[in-house]
Design an enzyme around this catalytic site. Sequence first.
Site, mmCIF file in Angstrom:
data_model
loop_
_atom_site.group_PDB
_atom_site.id
_atom_site.type_symbol
_atom_site.label_atom_id
_atom_site.label_comp_id
_atom_site.label_asym_id
_atom_site.label_seq_id
_atom_site.Cartn_x
_atom_site.Cartn_y
_atom_site.Cartn_z
ATOM 1 N N HIS A 256 0.833 -1.218 0.000
ATOM 2 C CA HIS A 256 0.000 0.000 0.000
ATOM 3 C C HIS A 256 0.864 1.263 0.000
ATOM 4 C CE1 HIS A 256 -3.193 -2.834 1.306
ATOM 5 N NE2 HIS A 256 -2.237 -3.306 2.085
ATOM 6 N N SER B 68 14.563 21.414 -17.052
ATOM 7 C CA SER B 68 13.341 22.178 -17.214
ATOM 8 C C SER B 68 13.692 23.502 -17.862
ATOM 9 C CB SER B 68 12.707 22.406 -15.841
ATOM 10 O OG SER B 68 11.884 23.549 -15.878
ATOM 11 N N LYS C 293 16.131 21.474 -12.039
ATOM 12 C CA LYS C 293 15.449 20.205 -12.310
ATOM 13 C C LYS C 293 16.250 19.228 -13.157
ATOM 14 C CE LYS C 293 11.138 19.860 -12.064
ATOM 15 N NZ LYS C 293 10.261 19.147 -11.157
ATOM 16 N N GLU D 25 9.354 8.124 -17.420
ATOM 17 C CA GLU D 25 7.999 8.680 -17.570
ATOM 18 C C GLU D 25 7.415 8.351 -18.943
ATOM 19 O OE1 GLU D 25 7.451 12.748 -15.319
ATOM 20 O OE2 GLU D 25 9.404 12.677 -16.265
#
Length: 482
Positions: free
Chosen positions: A163, A290, A296, A303
């Site tokens: 979980h 970024s 970043k 992804e």
Amino acid sequence: MTNQLDTKSQAWSALFSEPMSELVKRYTASVFFDKRLWQADIAGSLAHAEMLAAQGIISAQDLADIQRGMAQIAQDIESGAFEWKLDLEDVHLNIEARLTQLVGDAGKRLHTGRSRNDQVATDVRLWLRGETDLIIALLADLQKSLVEVAEQNVEVILPGFTHLQVAQPVSFGHHLLAYVEMFSRDAERFADVRRRTNRLPLGSAALAGTTYPLDRERVARTLGMVDAQGQPQVCQNSLDGVSDRDFAIEFAAAASLCMVHISRFSEELILWMSQNFGFVKIADRFTTGSSIMPQKKNPDVPELARGKTGRVVGHLMGLITLMKGQPLAYNKDNQEDKEPLFDTVDTLKDTLRIFSEMVGGQVNPATGQKEGGITVNAQAMEEAAKKGYATATDLADYLVKKGLPFRDAHETVAHAVKAAASQGCDLSQLPLPALQGFHAAIEGDVYDVLSLRGSLNARATLGGTAPEQVRAQIARHRTRLA
Ligand code: ARG
């Protein structure tokens, strides 16, 4: 009005009183994507022609002419000199028309006892067989990369989650080997699909078989469509032979599952790379910056792989829906099988290649060593494993060994966890008298089981996370993948 026969642009012309509109031509043509099947198309044609000659259906001279013409065509396609024509609809008609241009009547005899229906089914199978073999090899590479990193991290401990809540400590090597299991099942699935892909439709002709005395088993042998015992594998029903695309759907299902596994792994990499975990880094070449936030480094590759999973699963949906409701035998619907199948293969192959390198790194030719794989922050993993009372189950098991029923032990430990939480410390930081306050059977040796390493070592059942087990699994995988 132009008669199609005059333009010599189509294969069925005499019956038609008006030409196809440009829009319909574009709508129905497949050459701009199915030209990718050219090698399979030529291989299938050569095997068919060789059999026609052996059966005395065409002459030896015809066969020689066909072979000469096809060699030329193959050369031209490879060099880019071949002129693909939309008017000729698909890869099959383009190659056949060019063959006839090059060698005359022999080219026109090639299609004896054959239809584009059994031809295209054969081409797709041959092509997919080759791609499946490549994918199985790429899956082996990825598994090897994972096993290597697992081997370096058998003793590294991270919190195992259920979980997404800290559950029990596990070895990072063990965690990676879970993916090796998934990818090894994927490879098994592809090998199984390959068996059903590697069967010959040619000889089914348009749908009902043909009046010529074809030797289908000979063609199957020529094309390597044989089983493990070398027995030729031929589609046994002509209607099914021309219309079955189960093999493509099964392939897409295997590819979808494989991408789902990649996607799960991607999700973990993305989490592990976030500042809140800080467990791993991947090499800069798999990340991007970024345009606005200078600090970043985004995990674009995982992804995108997660995103591309949707695309591959979509292709499975497309292919399976394409087949729904088709009456026997061949229907033009089936032309729609190619783009999803091609894209599935391309996406999966690229993804597997990238992941092997992202995980395991690349061989540096100067040193012969692999470099640039994932970097593991063992300390961050261990720190995280110390939060969340990951050894609570170990304390319960300890009490069971002292004679408590498991449910009572569970309850006792829940109280201990509550107390530790209210003091803001770990179970292993509670002094012995405090622990004994929860149960008198607790003794000094309790601290062995409350440590992360003690907890890990204790899970030595087959398939468990104890380092000795993980090492045994690594040895098994190494033998299997050698
Ligand atoms: N381009 C077609 C396909 O991909 C080839 C078969 C066409 N057969 C036909 N009867 N129109 O399915």
